[in-house]
Design a protein around this motif. Sequence first.
Motif, mmCIF file in Angstrom:
data_model
loop_
_atom_site.group_PDB
_atom_site.id
_atom_site.type_symbol
_atom_site.label_atom_id
_atom_site.label_comp_id
_atom_site.label_asym_id
_atom_site.label_seq_id
_atom_site.Cartn_x
_atom_site.Cartn_y
_atom_site.Cartn_z
ATOM 1 N N PRO A 51 0.796 -1.229 0.000
ATOM 2 C CA PRO A 51 0.000 0.000 0.000
ATOM 3 C C PRO A 51 0.827 1.276 0.000
ATOM 4 O O PRO A 51 1.945 1.324 0.505
ATOM 5 C CB PRO A 51 -0.790 -0.105 1.305
ATOM 6 C CG PRO A 51 0.049 -0.951 2.191
ATOM 7 C CD PRO A 51 0.773 -1.909 1.286
ATOM 8 N N GLU A 52 0.240 2.293 -0.588
ATOM 9 C CA GLU A 52 0.753 3.657 -0.514
ATOM 10 C C GLU A 52 -0.282 4.467 0.255
ATOM 11 O O GLU A 52 -1.465 4.117 0.271
ATOM 12 C CB GLU A 52 0.942 4.235 -1.912
ATOM 13 C CG GLU A 52 2.008 3.514 -2.709
ATOM 14 C CD GLU A 52 2.234 4.138 -4.075
ATOM 15 O OE1 GLU A 52 1.947 5.348 -4.242
ATOM 16 O OE2 GLU A 52 2.693 3.417 -4.964
ATOM 17 N N ARG A 53 0.160 5.552 0.898
ATOM 18 C CA ARG A 53 -0.734 6.369 1.723
ATOM 19 C C ARG A 53 -0.687 7.820 1.278
ATOM 20 O O ARG A 53 0.333 8.299 0.798
ATOM 21 C CB ARG A 53 -0.349 6.260 3.186
ATOM 22 C CG ARG A 53 -0.488 4.851 3.726
ATOM 23 C CD ARG A 53 0.119 4.723 5.111
ATOM 24 N NE ARG A 53 0.230 3.330 5.495
ATOM 25 C CZ ARG A 53 -0.534 2.741 6.410
ATOM 26 N NH1 ARG A 53 -1.452 3.428 7.043
ATOM 27 N NH2 ARG A 53 -0.367 1.475 6.691
ATOM 28 N N ALA A 54 -1.810 8.502 1.499
ATOM 29 C CA ALA A 54 -1.891 9.928 1.202
ATOM 30 C C ALA A 54 -2.977 10.533 2.094
ATOM 31 O O ALA A 54 -3.815 9.807 2.638
ATOM 32 C CB ALA A 54 -2.227 10.153 -0.271
ATOM 33 N N ALA A 55 -2.960 11.840 2.215
ATOM 34 C CA ALA A 55 -3.992 12.548 2.969
ATOM 35 C C ALA A 55 -4.173 13.927 2.359
ATOM 36 O O ALA A 55 -3.230 14.493 1.784
ATOM 37 C CB ALA A 55 -3.601 12.662 4.437
ATOM 38 N N ARG A 56 -5.400 14.439 2.474
ATOM 39 C CA ARG A 56 -5.680 15.788 1.982
ATOM 40 C C ARG A 56 -6.929 16.303 2.683
ATOM 41 O O ARG A 56 -7.780 15.514 3.122
ATOM 42 C CB ARG A 56 -5.865 15.807 0.466
ATOM 43 C CG ARG A 56 -7.070 15.025 -0.020
ATOM 44 C CD ARG A 56 -7.158 15.058 -1.546
ATOM 45 N NE ARG A 56 -8.209 14.207 -2.024
ATOM 46 C CZ ARG A 56 -9.440 14.609 -2.318
ATOM 47 N NH1 ARG A 56 -9.783 15.863 -2.162
ATOM 48 N NH2 ARG A 56 -10.337 13.759 -2.771
ATOM 49 N N PRO A 57 -7.086 17.611 2.796
ATOM 50 C CA PRO A 57 -8.305 18.154 3.413
ATOM 51 C C PRO A 57 -9.474 18.092 2.430
ATOM 52 O O PRO A 57 -9.296 18.279 1.228
ATOM 53 C CB PRO A 57 -7.917 19.603 3.733
ATOM 54 C CG PRO A 57 -6.787 19.926 2.817
ATOM 55 C CD PRO A 57 -6.097 18.635 2.485
ATOM 56 N N VAL A 58 -10.654 17.801 2.967
ATOM 57 C CA VAL A 58 -11.893 17.811 2.178
ATOM 58 C C VAL A 58 -12.987 18.457 3.018
ATOM 59 O O VAL A 58 -12.901 18.507 4.241
ATOM 60 C CB VAL A 58 -12.340 16.399 1.739
ATOM 61 C CG1 VAL A 58 -11.329 15.748 0.833
ATOM 62 C CG2 VAL A 58 -12.646 15.530 2.937
ATOM 63 N N ASP A 59 -14.025 18.903 2.347
ATOM 64 C CA ASP A 59 -15.192 19.445 3.042
ATOM 65 C C ASP A 59 -16.437 18.865 2.386
ATOM 66 O O ASP A 59 -16.715 19.146 1.226
ATOM 67 C CB ASP A 59 -15.206 20.972 2.960
ATOM 68 C CG ASP A 59 -16.300 21.591 3.826
ATOM 69 O OD1 ASP A 59 -17.206 20.857 4.286
ATOM 70 O OD2 ASP A 59 -16.241 22.812 4.042
ATOM 71 N N LEU A 60 -17.143 18.030 3.149
ATOM 72 C CA LEU A 60 -18.387 17.443 2.651
ATOM 73 C C LEU A 60 -19.607 18.153 3.251
ATOM 74 O O LEU A 60 -20.655 17.568 3.418
ATOM 75 C CB LEU A 60 -18.447 15.948 2.987
ATOM 76 C CG LEU A 60 -17.473 15.060 2.233
ATOM 77 C CD1 LEU A 60 -17.569 13.611 2.698
ATOM 78 C CD2 LEU A 60 -17.708 15.142 0.732
ATOM 79 N N GLY A 61 -19.425 19.425 3.591
ATOM 80 C CA GLY A 61 -20.539 20.200 4.097
ATOM 81 C C GLY A 61 -20.568 20.372 5.602
ATOM 82 O O GLY A 61 -21.438 21.041 6.126
ATOM 83 N N ALA A 62 -19.619 19.790 6.317
ATOM 84 C CA ALA A 62 -19.588 19.914 7.774
ATOM 85 C C ALA A 62 -18.263 20.509 8.236
ATOM 86 O O ALA A 62 -17.852 20.302 9.362
ATOM 87 C CB ALA A 62 -19.820 18.549 8.414
ATOM 88 N N GLY A 63 -17.576 21.226 7.367
ATOM 89 C CA GLY A 63 -16.271 21.784 7.698
ATOM 90 C C GLY A 63 -15.157 20.908 7.170
ATOM 91 O O GLY A 63 -15.355 19.724 6.894
ATOM 92 N N ALA A 64 -13.988 21.474 7.027
ATOM 93 C CA ALA A 64 -12.844 20.745 6.478
ATOM 94 C C ALA A 64 -12.329 19.712 7.480
ATOM 95 O O ALA A 64 -12.226 19.989 8.673
ATOM 96 C CB ALA A 64 -11.725 21.707 6.102
ATOM 97 N N VAL A 65 -12.056 18.516 6.984
ATOM 98 C CA VAL A 65 -11.449 17.433 7.769
ATOM 99 C C VAL A 65 -10.385 16.784 6.899
ATOM 100 O O VAL A 65 -10.353 16.966 5.688
ATOM 101 C CB VAL A 65 -12.482 16.360 8.217
ATOM 102 C CG1 VAL A 65 -13.515 16.956 9.148
ATOM 103 C CG2 VAL A 65 -13.136 15.695 7.027
ATOM 104 N N GLU A 66 -9.512 16.011 7.535
ATOM 105 C CA GLU A 66 -8.478 15.315 6.771
ATOM 106 C C GLU A 66 -9.005 13.976 6.276
ATOM 107 O O GLU A 66 -9.444 13.134 7.067
ATOM 108 C CB GLU A 66 -7.232 15.095 7.614
ATOM 109 C CG GLU A 66 -6.115 14.474 6.782
ATOM 110 C CD GLU A 66 -4.781 14.506 7.482
ATOM 111 O OE1 GLU A 66 -4.363 13.440 7.979
ATOM 112 O OE2 GLU A 66 -4.174 15.582 7.513
#
Length: 181
Positions: A44-59
């Motif tokens: 496996p490879e790993r990554a992370a990024r901020p997203v916002d699905l309507g409840a504020g930005a989360v990782e």
Amino acid sequence: MSRSTVRLSMAASALALLACSPALDWRSVPLPEAGITLSLPCKPERAARPVDLGAGAVELSMVGCRADGATFALSHMPLADPSQAGAALARWRTAVLARMQAGPQAQAGAAFVPRQALDLPQSLRMVVRGRGADGAEVVAEAVWFARLEGPQARLYHAVVYAPQPRTAAADTFFTGLALQQ
């Protein structure tokens, strides 16, 4: 032995070795930070990024790999308000389907609620045809589900992307998703 016979013999031996080696080498991958263990058929490879699905930005954290012409991936993110888990799963699914340019038939799905997961109507398994990031046709066999994690929830999305359905591999991948207690 002639040189062509030796080459033919070596080629036959190489083909026999390839036939014996599995294209999908499943291994257990624990993700303690996400409270889940999964099986992946490759390193496996790993990554992370901020997203916002309507409840504020989360990782949004992702782990995945590519093997035998398919991409296997699991994404997960925290959600502060567990009462919004169903709505957040629906928004996440809608975003994935829109990115894939999936048609209206993509809204159908079957319940997918692993042990320890929240029993939500938005916890689904789907097979969807659409387009990949490169514009090529792709089939996604995907699941979305959630679990309680202390005072918050954690949302999950697992998917197998391939040019054609890979139901047996997807079954193995999804069966290998084990939420920790």
